[in-house]
Structures are given as C-alpha cells and as structure tokens.
Scaffold this motif. Structure first.
Motif, PDB file in Angstrom:
ATOM      1  N   TRP A 246       0.825  -1.208   0.000  1.00 61.96           N
ATOM      2  CA  TRP A 246       0.000   0.000   0.000  1.00 61.96           C
ATOM      3  C   TRP A 246       0.861   1.261   0.000  1.00 61.96           C
ATOM      4  O   TRP A 246       0.568   2.236  -0.705  1.00 61.96           O
ATOM      5  N   VAL A 247       1.937   1.241   0.764  1.00 64.71           N
ATOM      6  CA  VAL A 247       2.844   2.396   0.799  1.00 64.71           C
ATOM      7  C   VAL A 247       3.394   2.676  -0.594  1.00 64.71           C
ATOM      8  O   VAL A 247       3.397   3.821  -1.075  1.00 64.71           O
ATOM      9  N   VAL A 248       3.868   1.624  -1.267  1.00 62.89           N
ATOM     10  CA  VAL A 248       4.448   1.789  -2.599  1.00 62.89           C
ATOM     11  C   VAL A 248       3.395   2.271  -3.596  1.00 62.89           C
ATOM     12  O   VAL A 248       3.651   3.160  -4.412  1.00 62.89           O
ATOM     13  N   LEU A 249       2.203   1.692  -3.534  1.00 68.46           N
ATOM     14  CA  LEU A 249       1.148   2.079  -4.460  1.00 68.46           C
ATOM     15  C   LEU A 249       0.695   3.519  -4.237  1.00 68.46           C
ATOM     16  O   LEU A 249       0.447   4.259  -5.198  1.00 68.46           O
ATOM     17  N   ALA A 250       0.576   3.917  -2.972  1.00 68.47           N
ATOM     18  CA  ALA A 250       0.181   5.297  -2.678  1.00 68.47           C
ATOM     19  C   ALA A 250       1.213   6.280  -3.205  1.00 68.47           C
ATOM     20  O   ALA A 250       0.872   7.342  -3.755  1.00 68.47           O
ATOM     21  N   ARG A 251       2.486   5.926  -3.053  1.00 68.99           N
ATOM     22  CA  ARG A 251       3.554   6.774  -3.573  1.00 68.99           C
ATOM     23  C   ARG A 251       3.525   6.819  -5.094  1.00 68.99           C
ATOM     24  O   ARG A 251       3.695   7.882  -5.704  1.00 68.99           O
ATOM     25  N   ARG A 252       3.278   5.666  -5.697  1.00 74.27           N
ATOM     26  CA  ARG A 252       3.224   5.591  -7.164  1.00 74.27           C
ATOM     27  C   ARG A 252       2.060   6.404  -7.718  1.00 74.27           C
ATOM     28  O   ARG A 252       2.166   7.033  -8.770  1.00 74.27           O
ATOM     29  N   ARG A 253       0.946   6.404  -7.009  1.00 76.24           N
ATOM     30  CA  ARG A 253      -0.231   7.142  -7.440  1.00 76.24           C
ATOM     31  C   ARG A 253      -0.185   8.613  -7.026  1.00 76.24           C
ATOM     32  O   ARG A 253      -1.096   9.368  -7.303  1.00 76.24           O
ATOM     33  N   ARG A 254       0.879   8.995  -6.323  1.00 79.43           N
ATOM     34  CA  ARG A 254       1.071  10.364  -5.858  1.00 79.43           C
ATOM     35  C   ARG A 254      -0.050  10.807  -4.913  1.00 79.43           C
ATOM     36  O   ARG A 254      -0.533  11.931  -4.959  1.00 79.43           O
ATOM     37  N   HIS A 255      -0.474   9.875  -4.051  1.00 83.60           N
ATOM     38  CA  HIS A 255      -1.468  10.202  -3.042  1.00 83.60           C
ATOM     39  C   HIS A 255      -0.805  10.939  -1.877  1.00 83.60           C
ATOM     40  O   HIS A 255       0.432  10.937  -1.744  1.00 83.60           O
ATOM     41  N   ASP A 256      -1.612  11.523  -1.041  1.00 83.95           N
ATOM     42  CA  ASP A 256      -1.114  12.156   0.182  1.00 83.95           C
ATOM     43  C   ASP A 256      -0.544  11.060   1.080  1.00 83.95           C
ATOM     44  O   ASP A 256      -1.265  10.156   1.511  1.00 83.95           O
ATOM     45  N   MET A 257       0.746  11.123   1.370  1.00 81.30           N
ATOM     46  CA  MET A 257       1.414  10.055   2.102  1.00 81.30           C
ATOM     47  C   MET A 257       1.263  10.183   3.608  1.00 81.30           C
ATOM     48  O   MET A 257       1.585   9.242   4.343  1.00 81.30           O
ATOM     49  N   ARG A 258       0.774  11.280   4.093  1.00 82.48           N
ATOM     50  CA  ARG A 258       0.717  11.475   5.547  1.00 82.48           C
ATOM     51  C   ARG A 258      -0.162  10.445   6.256  1.00 82.48           C
ATOM     52  O   ARG A 258       0.278   9.855   7.256  1.00 82.48           O
ATOM     53  N   PRO A 259      -1.384  10.179   5.797  1.00 85.58           N
ATOM     54  CA  PRO A 259      -2.165   9.141   6.490  1.00 85.58           C
ATOM     55  C   PRO A 259      -1.559   7.755   6.349  1.00 85.58           C
ATOM     56  O   PRO A 259      -1.680   6.929   7.252  1.00 85.58           O
ATOM     57  N   VAL A 260      -0.900   7.500   5.228  1.00 81.46           N
ATOM     58  CA  VAL A 260      -0.259   6.199   5.027  1.00 81.46           C
ATOM     59  C   VAL A 260       0.893   6.023   6.010  1.00 81.46           C
ATOM     60  O   VAL A 260       1.022   4.979   6.668  1.00 81.46           O
ATOM     61  N   VAL A 261       1.743   7.034   6.108  1.00 77.89           N
ATOM     62  CA  VAL A 261       2.884   6.967   7.022  1.00 77.89           C
ATOM     63  C   VAL A 261       2.406   6.844   8.461  1.00 77.89           C
ATOM     64  O   VAL A 261       2.977   6.084   9.258  1.00 77.89           O
ATOM     65  N   LEU A 262       1.350   7.568   8.818  1.00 80.03           N
ATOM     66  CA  LEU A 262       0.812   7.494  10.174  1.00 80.03           C
ATOM     67  C   LEU A 262       0.313   6.075  10.474  1.00 80.03           C
ATOM     68  O   LEU A 262       0.564   5.539  11.558  1.00 80.03           O
ATOM     69  N   PHE A 263      -0.377   5.474   9.514  1.00 86.80           N
ATOM     70  CA  PHE A 263      -0.880   4.112   9.713  1.00 86.80           C
ATOM     71  C   PHE A 263       0.268   3.130   9.895  1.00 86.80           C
ATOM     72  O   PHE A 263       0.221   2.257  10.776  1.00 86.80           O
ATOM     73  N   VAL A 264       1.305   3.245   9.081  1.00 82.63           N
ATOM     74  CA  VAL A 264       2.464   2.352   9.207  1.00 82.63           C
ATOM     75  C   VAL A 264       3.146   2.544  10.558  1.00 82.63           C
ATOM     76  O   VAL A 264       3.526   1.581  11.227  1.00 82.63           O
ATOM     77  N   ALA A 265       3.293   3.804  10.970  1.00 78.89           N
ATOM     78  CA  ALA A 265       3.937   4.088  12.257  1.00 78.89           C
ATOM     79  C   ALA A 265       3.153   3.483  13.412  1.00 78.89           C
ATOM     80  O   ALA A 265       3.730   2.879  14.325  1.00 78.89           O
ATOM     81  N   LEU A 266       1.830   3.620  13.382  1.00 76.03           N
ATOM     82  CA  LEU A 266       1.002   3.045  14.446  1.00 76.03           C
ATOM     83  C   LEU A 266       1.068   1.516  14.428  1.00 76.03           C
ATOM     84  O   LEU A 266       1.093   0.874  15.494  1.00 76.03           O
ATOM     85  N   SER A 267       1.102   0.939  13.243  1.00 75.67           N
ATOM     86  CA  SER A 267       1.192  -0.521  13.127  1.00 75.67           C
ATOM     87  C   SER A 267       2.504  -1.031  13.701  1.00 75.67           C
ATOM     88  O   SER A 267       2.545  -2.036  14.421  1.00 75.67           O
ATOM     89  N   LEU A 268       3.604  -0.339  13.405  1.00 79.55           N
ATOM     90  CA  LEU A 268       4.900  -0.755  13.939  1.00 79.55           C
ATOM     91  C   LEU A 268       4.978  -0.508  15.440  1.00 79.55           C
ATOM     92  O   LEU A 268       5.606  -1.293  16.168  1.00 79.55           O
ATOM     93  N   LEU A 269       4.365   0.567  15.897  1.00 82.65           N
ATOM     94  CA  LEU A 269       4.334   0.823  17.339  1.00 82.65           C
ATOM     95  C   LEU A 269       3.639  -0.320  18.062  1.00 82.65           C
ATOM     96  O   LEU A 269       4.122  -0.803  19.095  1.00 82.65           O
ATOM     97  N   MET A 270       2.526  -0.775  17.524  1.00 79.97           N
ATOM     98  CA  MET A 270       1.820  -1.900  18.119  1.00 79.97           C
ATOM     99  C   MET A 270       2.671  -3.167  18.061  1.00 79.97           C
ATOM    100  O   MET A 270       2.699  -3.965  19.003  1.00 79.97           O
ATOM    101  N   THR A 271       3.403  -3.325  16.968  1.00 82.73           N
ATOM    102  CA  THR A 271       4.246  -4.504  16.805  1.00 82.73           C
ATOM    103  C   THR A 271       5.297  -4.603  17.893  1.00 82.73           C
ATOM    104  O   THR A 271       5.540  -5.687  18.449  1.00 82.73           O
ATOM    105  N   PHE A 272       5.926  -3.480  18.213  1.00 88.32           N
ATOM    106  CA  PHE A 272       7.067  -3.511  19.131  1.00 88.32           C
ATOM    107  C   PHE A 272       6.702  -3.217  20.584  1.00 88.32           C
ATOM    108  O   PHE A 272       7.571  -3.285  21.460  1.00 88.32           O
ATOM    109  N   THR A 273       5.461  -2.888  20.854  1.00 92.03           N
ATOM    110  CA  THR A 273       5.093  -2.570  22.236  1.00 92.03           C
ATOM    111  C   THR A 273       4.154  -3.601  22.856  1.00 92.03           C
ATOM    112  O   THR A 273       4.101  -3.713  24.080  1.00 92.03           O
TER     113      THR A 273
END
Length: 293
Positions: free
Chosen positions: A208-235
């Motif tokens: 999804w990250v790669v596709l959003a970047r390829r489609r030139r979408h707003d990356m801020r919600p994507v990055v936030l979602f990834v950050a929250l997912s990784l936070l959950m992973t490591f905590t």
C-alpha cells in the motif's frame, strides 16, 4: 508524439496531448497525465487515447478491450477474489483448530527446532519440516487474532488486489507471508512458536505504501498508519515482530518491482524480482537450518 511534454517540473502535471492543460488525472495503463478532453472511461479509472487505440500502449490492438491494472495484470470483474480465498482458507483452518485442538496446531505452527512433548519427537523447519513456513501463515488459535488479520486482509487487500491483478497479488501475498516466516526462523529462538497471517497483512501494508507513492497520493495518512502498526508490533507482548517486519519489507520490495518494471521488459523484471525474493528466502532457510543442526 512525445508522452512527456516539456513543462515546469516543479508545477502540476500537464496533459501529454495538451501541454497547456494542467491535470491531476493519469492513465491507469501507462500513467501518462491526461486532461478531461483526453480521458476515456475504463472499468478501473481512465485511459489515454493511445492505450485505448493500441490496447496496452504497446501496439497490440487485440488487447484493446482488455483493461490492465497498474502492474499490468488483467482487470477482473471481482477484484477481491484472491482476498476472499485467503480469508476463506484462514477461517477454514481456524475451524479445524477448534475441532482438532492443540495437536493440529503442533503440526502446522512455525517452529525452528525443538523437542515437542506432545509429539514426543524433535520437530521444526531445521528438521526438514519446511511446510511450517507456509502453514503457519494461515494458522490462528485466538478469535481476536484471526479477526484482526481477516479485517486487515479485507481492508488493505481490497486496496492492493485491484491495483496488481490476481496473479501478481497472489505472488505478493505468498512471498510476504513466507518472508515473514523466514525472518522469524532466522532471528527468533528456535523453540519459539509463531503463527498467524500477520506477515501477509504487513506485506499488504508495505504494498500500500508503494502504491500510494506511485499514485502520488497524500502520504501522511499512510505513514501514520504504518507508524502506528509498527508501534503496536514492538510494544505489545506476544507478537512476532520478525514476521511483521519481514512481511512489510518483502511486500514493499515486491510491489516496487511490480509497478515500476519498464513496460518493454515488464514480465521479465516482475517475475525475476519475485524469483530473487524467493531465492533469498530459501538461502536464509538453508543457512539457518545448517546452523541449527
């Protein structure tokens, strides 16, 4: 006609046929910017006149009525078929776990090398049970675990599958799940069990990250979602971060190759990239198995 008209690179894209027209629309086949005068409705998005005329932008008119995804796959009427099949497999295995109990889990869970009191023998990938690298990716024991992963498959898979097409999407899911298992096998303690479709889900997040970047979408919600997912992973305790990270990285790499492959050598680059990821996984498994035994 040059598909890349001269324009201010810092400004908005301009139609490749009408350089005076600024546009935010791109052809779903070739990704060239097109204005409202040039865009032609397709089953997914819009296409440029060249791609509609040529079929795929490569001069094969026979494919004119066969729309293609961003990665070059065929556009299907049911763009979540593979996702539905994956969810069905996960649910069927979960029902089997409920019916058969821990013995069924012992046979399918990812474990590197350990003595199993239940089976009375040494078990694990290092003992030749390579199938565990795949079977563990559809195995769940707790209802919250399978619900979380099924929800992730449905929501994120529903974004990714239409962009890639069925075959490429299936390859992405397989390699993401496998790579997550391989990293867990490499890094985690050999007697630490791991199970769940999280590697596949995180592979879809990477895609999804790669596709959003390829489609030139707003990356801020994507990055936030990834950050929250990784936070959950490591905590959160009891989570195999190795499977999450392995799936995320593999999903991003595979998808990058799928959507950025040059049109003239698309199949070669796409299948070659998938093959390289598979060979890397197999090499890691062989090296780890040799070290454990």
């Amino acid at each position: 006609m040059d598909p890349r008209p001269s324009s201010d690179p810092s400004g908005p894209p301009r139609c490749y046929r009408h350089p005076e027209a600024e546009t935010g629309i791109r052809c779903t086949r070739c990704d060239k910017p097109i204005c409202t005068r040039c865009m032609i409705s397709a089953s997914v998005g819009f296409q440029c006149p060249d791609c509609v005329r040529d079929g795929s932008g490569t001069g094969h008119a026979a494919d004119a009525n066969q729309p293609r995804t961003l990665a070059g796959g065929k556009v299907a009427s049911d763009d979540r078929l593979v996702t539905k099949i994956l969810i069905g497999i996960n649910l069927a295995v979960f029902l089997a776990v409920l019916a058969a109990g821990d013995r069924f889990v012992d046979e399918l869970v990812l474990i590197g090398y350990a003595f199993s009191p239940g089976l009375g023998e040494v078990v694990g990938v290092a003992d030749g049970e390579w199938y565990r690298l795949v079977t563990s990716t559809v195995l769940h024991q707790e209802i919250w675990h399978i619900l979380f992963n099924v929800l992730g498959l449905w929501v994120i898979g529903g974004i990714v599958e239409p962009e890639l097409g069925r075959i490429r999407y299936a390859a992405l899911c397989l390699l993401s799940g496998l790579s997550g298992s391989v990293l867990a096998y490499l890094v985690a303690a050999p007697n630490q069990p791991s199970l769940g479709a999280s590697g596949v889900v995180y592979g879809l997040i990477g895609a999804w990250v790669v596709l959003a970047r390829r489609r030139r979408h707003d990356m801020r919600p994507v990055v936030l979602f990834v950050a929250l997912s990784l936070l959950m992973t490591f905590t959160r305790p009891g989570i195999s971060w190795e499977a999450h990270v392995g799936g995320l990285v593999a999903g991003a790499l595979v998808t990058y190759a799928l959507v950025h492959a040059p049109r003239a050598r698309r199949d070669l680059v796409q299948y070659g990239a998938c093959g390289l990821v598979l060979l890397l996984d197999l090499g890691i498994v062989l090296a780890r198995s040799a070290a454990l035994t």
